[in-house]
Design a protein around this motif. Structure first.
Motif, mmCIF file in Angstrom:
data_model
loop_
_atom_site.group_PDB
_atom_site.id
_atom_site.type_symbol
_atom_site.label_atom_id
_atom_site.label_comp_id
_atom_site.label_asym_id
_atom_site.label_seq_id
_atom_site.Cartn_x
_atom_site.Cartn_y
_atom_site.Cartn_z
ATOM 1 N N UNK A 52 3.031 1.883 -3.230
ATOM 2 C CA UNK A 52 2.257 2.234 -4.419
ATOM 3 C C UNK A 52 1.622 3.603 -4.322
ATOM 4 N N UNK A 53 1.547 4.147 -3.104
ATOM 5 C CA UNK A 53 0.889 5.447 -2.944
ATOM 6 C C UNK A 53 1.871 6.609 -2.889
ATOM 7 N N UNK A 69 9.758 -0.174 -5.859
ATOM 8 C CA UNK A 69 8.497 0.390 -6.349
ATOM 9 C C UNK A 69 7.745 -0.648 -7.175
ATOM 10 N N UNK A 124 0.833 -1.205 0.000
ATOM 11 C CA UNK A 124 0.000 0.000 0.000
ATOM 12 C C UNK A 124 0.872 1.263 0.000
ATOM 13 N N UNK A 125 1.887 1.279 0.897
ATOM 14 C CA UNK A 125 2.697 2.494 1.031
ATOM 15 C C UNK A 125 3.517 2.747 -0.226
ATOM 16 N N UNK A 140 3.904 -3.478 -7.143
ATOM 17 C CA UNK A 140 2.872 -3.752 -8.145
ATOM 18 C C UNK A 140 2.875 -5.228 -8.531
#
Lengths: 261, 400, 376
Positions: free
Chosen positions: B141-142, B279, B138-139, B283
């Motif tokens: 990707x945001x 990063x 979550x972190x 995904x």
């Protein structure tokens, strides 16, 4: 639903010009020849049932009548207007021809009422209030006026198909096409849809119906068309056709149908 | 309609109707629409083009790729093939392309491994492990990738100098000059062994295919592992030994103010690789997770009920189905790594974009410079997607 | 995950239900099942727990206990003494206005602040299902116009602020929101074009989408910054922000078009046929039947794509436009504040995270809801 629909001219069937005329219609999917010299006249007010084994071209034929499929050879005339690349003619024809699909194809994002009023408002340019009154009129005819505010997903299959019939009727068509309207339904729902169709037939509507429901064919059809391998094999009055099949193909088909029931 | 004989009529071409010049003719409408749209877009392009030509004339900029042969005079810190500032722009751009590929290929491998592990961890029955993987996904990707790159680069720059370098295990040094690793001194014998390994892998693959084919024919299992062992291990080692078994490890050591020897990863490359890997792994983890979840539980049960061993269940039933779901989005992640490696320009790693940008600033050949960047990426994207489409078609589920 | 659940038997059972052993239910049971279900699982749990606790203690020490919260007049020596052991939040205390608003005139900062609030309000309204009506487009036009007026000023007693002085978070929001608002109609047209039966239009749309998706956003931004001036007739010039905005719109358009196309493809053929059979024209069919359904289906991937653009706007840093990230990076250029990148990037990251996290949670919730509807 025995009272006649007000907008249909209840002229004598026989001497009226043909509502639908197919003359030597041919169609190919790639190299596959799916309609072979299909010729058929349907008089105004006549009810025709089309049957035949699956893949025999019966659906393709009626889908050619409102040009969901394009034929490549021959002539199709609806109410005297010939189907061609002419989009104006096509608009005129689609306004006169209603269609009911096997899979209902109601618009799931619109309410039942909106499904029925969409085309009258935008194609027939009818005022909204009038379109809604008309829609309620037909929804009452198919006996589901109380569902008008619901969405298609909230209705049973039989109810959805009756809405689909009402939606087509709201365009005040002169001709109705039914493409296997009961095939996707559970047995207990078939009857309610067939009853609606019988009621419609009694009003004198011109109908072409692709179906395997032999009881329905006997009850309402003026003529039955038997198709196989893209050709019309036999045409006749239902009782006569079913009792004295002339060709092997029809005999085989009938025995399969009867065994299935 | 199972006609086997061809109807003579089907050989006739469908007749053509004459074109009527009327708005209600479908074909007339089609032609008018297309002419209109193509015309408007063509007019815009022509207008831009004529402006550009005019502007170039006024500014006396010569067009063309002649500048590629001129001396570049730009220093490049990292080069896989020999380069000096006296070389041509063409060679400088080639170095840039190789640098792009260097970070993209390594990044793809690492992100796949790392991402798969995280994806599996996300599905773990261990609540803590699964939660940590979830928070990571979550972190990561945001947050914008560029921000992450700058962050890693800031951390690397904040590290102590070579004299106080972090030294977690023998031979590994992490300092503000980058990461130093021990490396073997490359000799011809190593190349021969590597070549033997590659050929052995190819042979093993063909042998395995043949073995499976024969097994299906006569039902007799043929073990593949002896061949694999021979081709992949014994033969390369034997060749290496025959060539004198050279084995010199090059250890990095501190000399004066910097390190000598060993494998060097510059802080720029290291930050870019770290950023791209962490990063994209976020995904890929989601893709792997979705792929595994996409295989219904009933498939496991059915395969087990047939008596397949767990390894066979995974290999014959589950993986082929999961891969079908995983591969298309995975392809776009690989493309993304390659395209995102262009962010190198922000932290000073000299990839193709960075060098093309310097080139266009030095020569003023803006159009050519950008055309080169776009062409390079388009060809990389096109090759990856062609390969993946081919692979995808090979494993695609045959449906009616 | 035991199959014998007890609370399921609400009806009177023949044998009185016996409560499960304490080790199977409640907190202990949960721990056993999810943290200590085997020796491997136990080892993993203990190792992870140890690492988390250690890391958390280290972080709290660095970020709170040893941190410096403010320093007098840029005297950062106190911070430098603590390098590596304590955070220097003084850089944020000192520079937060700059990071949020860039070089916008100090006494006018309420204007970009109000714009940020308007943007957030716009997002919240757009996220609510009961506002998913045609009027929403009007709200967007109205709010975006208002934001333009606020930022430029020059009316209602607000002094004029040239675009070169805008900066910070509001630029990020402008690039992302205007990018979406303008790329969306473009994307719909392109997606329809790509499914069109007209070969020339289809080819153009395919070319556009594949070309844009094949190259990195940076190359488009470079194009906007160095090549675009060549495209225009002499004397005509468009400022840099607008050029970058154009590049982002073109970029977003291609990606959104693919998302929309996915929605168009997932509609059954019957919907097209039913609309045709009723005699609706192409544009009526598209507007009343196809798009309302297709767009509803693709809202979750649309939100995800939007999160992507929101993050990607940070790339304008490379061509020197003053967005949030550029402002953060610029804040530490001053010699006194050099070397405090980690603190600044953590803060800027937190701002990006708040926006993206909210959107991603929203999209997940929406997707779950849509799946529930479909399952019914």
């Amino acid at each position: 639903m025995s009272e006649t629909l007000d907008h249909i001219a209840s002229a004598a069937r026989t001497d009226a010009p043909p509502a639908i005329l197919l003359d030597k219609v041919n169609k190919w999917y790639g190299a596959l020849h799916v309609l072979r010299d299909v010729s058929l006249n349907v008089a105004l007010g006549e009810r025709v049932v089309v049957c035949g084994p699956s893949g025999s071209g019966k659906s393709t034929m009626i889908r050619c009548i409102n040009r969901l499929e394009t034929h490549q050879e021959g002539t199709i005339k609806v109410n005297g207007i010939e189907l061609s690349d002419d989009l104006k003619a096509l608009d005129d024809i689609r306004r006169e021809v209603g269609m009911v699909f096997q899979s209902f194809n109601l618009f799931p994002h619109l309410t039942i009422l909106e499904n029925c009023t969409l085309a009258p408002i935008w194609v027939r340019r009818m005022p909204k209030k009038e379109a809604e009154e008309l829609a309620m009129h037909y929804l009452t005819r198919v006996r589901i006026p109380e569902q008008a505010k619901k969405y298609p997903g909230q209705l049973s299959g039989g109810q959805q198909q009756r809405v689909a019939i009402a939606r087509a009727l709201c365009m005040k068509p002169k001709i109705m096409l039914f493409d296997e309207p009961t095939s996707a339904l559970d047995p207990e729902m078939i009857k309610e849809v067939l009853d609606t169709m019988v009621g419609l037939a009694e009003t004198g509507m011109t109908m072409i119906c692709v179906t395997h429901e032999m009881g329905f064919a006997r009850q309402v059809a003026d003529r039955v068309v038997f198709m196989d391998r893209g050709e019309i094999v036999e045409i006749g009055e239902p009782n006569h056709l079913f009792e004295n099949p002339q060709t092997e193909r029809l005999k085989t088909f009938l025995s399969q149908i009867l065994r299935g029931h | 309609m199972s006609q086997t004989t061809i109807d003579p009529r089907s050989l006739r071409a469908p007749p053509r109707r004459p074109l009527r010049l009327s708005w209600s003719d479908e074909r007339v409408r089609a032609i008018v629409w297309q002419v209109l749209v193509v015309g408007i877009i063509g007019a815009i392009v022509w207008w831009l083009w004529s402006n550009t030509v005019h502007n170039l004339e006024v500014r006396r900029i010569a067009t063309g790729f002649g500048f590629l042969g001129r001396e570049a005079g730009l220093p490049i810190a990292e080069n896989l093939i020999p380069y000096s500032p006296t070389d041509t722009y063409f060679r400088a751009l080639l170095i840039g392309l190789l640098n792009t590929l260097k970070v993209a290929v390594v990044g793809i491998v690492l992100a796949t491994v790392f991402g798969t592990l995280i994806g599996i961890a996300r599905l773990s029955k261990n609540w803590l492990l699964s939660k940590i993987a979830g928070v990571y996904i979550e972190v990561i990707r945001d947050l914008p990738l560029l921000l992450q790159l700058l962050f890693w680069y800031a951390i690397l720059q904040g590290l102590p100098g070579p004299r106080q370098a972090l030294h977690p295990v023998g031979g590994v040094f992490l300092s503000n000059r980058g990461l130093k690793l021990p490396w073997i001194e490359w000799q011809d014998a190593h190349s021969y062994a590597l070549l033997a390994f590659a050929l052995g892998a190819l042979f093993t693959w063909f042998y395995r295919r043949d073995a499976i084919r024969k097994r299906i024919l006569d039902g007799r299992p043929r073990p593949v592992w002896p061949v694999a062992l021979g081709c992949l291990l014994v033969l390369p080692v034997a060749i290496w030994a025959a060539a004198g078994a050279p084995w010199t490890v090059d250890w990095p050591e501190l000399r004066g103010f910097n390190f000598r020897g060993g494998l060097n990863m510059s802080p720029e490359y290291f930050a870019l690789l770290l950023g791209l890997t962490t990063y994209t792994a976020g995904f890929i983890a989601e893709i792997v997770r979705a792929g595994i979840l996409a295989v219904p539980h009933g498939q496991w049960e059915a395969a087990q009920a047939l008596g397949l061993r767990p390894g066979q269940v995974l290999k014959q039933v589950v993986l082929p189905q999961a891969l079908r779901v995983i591969i298309p989005p995975m392809t776009s992640q690989y493309l993304n790594i390659t395209k995102n490696s262009s962010l190198a320009v922000a932290i000073g790693y000299q990839d193709i974009v960075s060098i093309a940008n310097t080139t266009l600033n030095q020569t003023g050949q803006a159009i050519e410079g950008i055309a080169i960047i776009m062409l390079v990426y388009l060809s990389i994207s096109l090759s990856i997607s062609l390969f993946m489409n081919w692979y995808n078609a090979r494993i695609a589920l045959v449906e009616r | 995950m035991s199959d014998i659940t007890l609370n399921a038997s609400a009806k009177v059972a023949e044998a009185a239900p016996r409560s499960a052993p304490i080790s199977q239910v409640g907190f202990v049971g949960w721990m056993r099942a999810n943290l200590f279900s085997g020796w491997l699982s136990t080892a993993v749990t203990l190792l992870l727990a140890y690492m988390i606790v250690r890391w958390a203690i280290g972080f709290v020490d660095w970020a709170f206990i040893n941190a410096v919260w403010s320093v007098p007049n840029n005297q950062t020596q106190a911070c430098r003494d603590l390098r590596g052991t304590g955070a220097c939040w003084a850089v944020i205390t000192e520079k937060h206005r700059f990071i949020l608003f860039g070089t916008y005139p100090y006494e006018e900062h309420w204007r970009p602040a109000l714009c940020i609030a308007l943007f957030v309000g716009l997002y919240i309204v757009s996220a609510m299902r009961r506002f998913w009506r045609k009027e929403l487009a009007l709200i967007w036009v109205g709010v975006l116009t208002l934001i333009g007026v606020l930022m430029w000023g020059g009316v209602l007693g607000m002094p004029y602020v040239p675009q070169e002085r805008w900066g910070g978070l509001v630029i990020t929001l402008i690039l992302a929101t205007f990018g979406l608002a303008l790329a969306f109609p473009l994307a719909i047209l392109v997606a329809l074009g790509r499914r069109s039966k007209l070969p020339a239009i289809k080819a153009l749309c395919v070319l556009y989408v594949e070309l844009i998706r094949g190259v990195p956003l940076i190359s488009l931004l470079f194009m906007a910054s160095v090549m675009f001036p060549l495209f225009l007739p002499e004397g005509m010039n468009i400022d840099k922000l607008l050029r970058a905005q154009l590049a982002i719109i073109l970029f977003a358009g291609a990606y959104l078009a693919e998302v929309v196309r996915g929605g168009l493809q997932s509609l059954s053929k019957g919907q097209y046929e039913a609309a045709d059979a009723l005699g609706l024209s192409y544009w009526q069919k598209t507007g009343f039947i196809i798009l309302p359904q297709a767009l509803r289906l693709v809202i979750p991937p649309l939100v995800n794509t939007f999160i992507g653009f929101f993050k990607d706007t940070s790339l304008v840093l490379i061509i020197g436009i003053f967005d949030l990230l550029t402002a953060g990076k610029t804040a530490i250029i001053e010699p006194a504040w050099q070397g405090f990148g980690i603190e600044v990037y953590l803060t800027v990251g937190a701002i990006y995270f708040i926006f993206c996290f909210a959107m991603s949670k929203y999209s997940q919730g929406l997707e779950a809801e849509l799946n529930r509807h479909r399952a019914r």
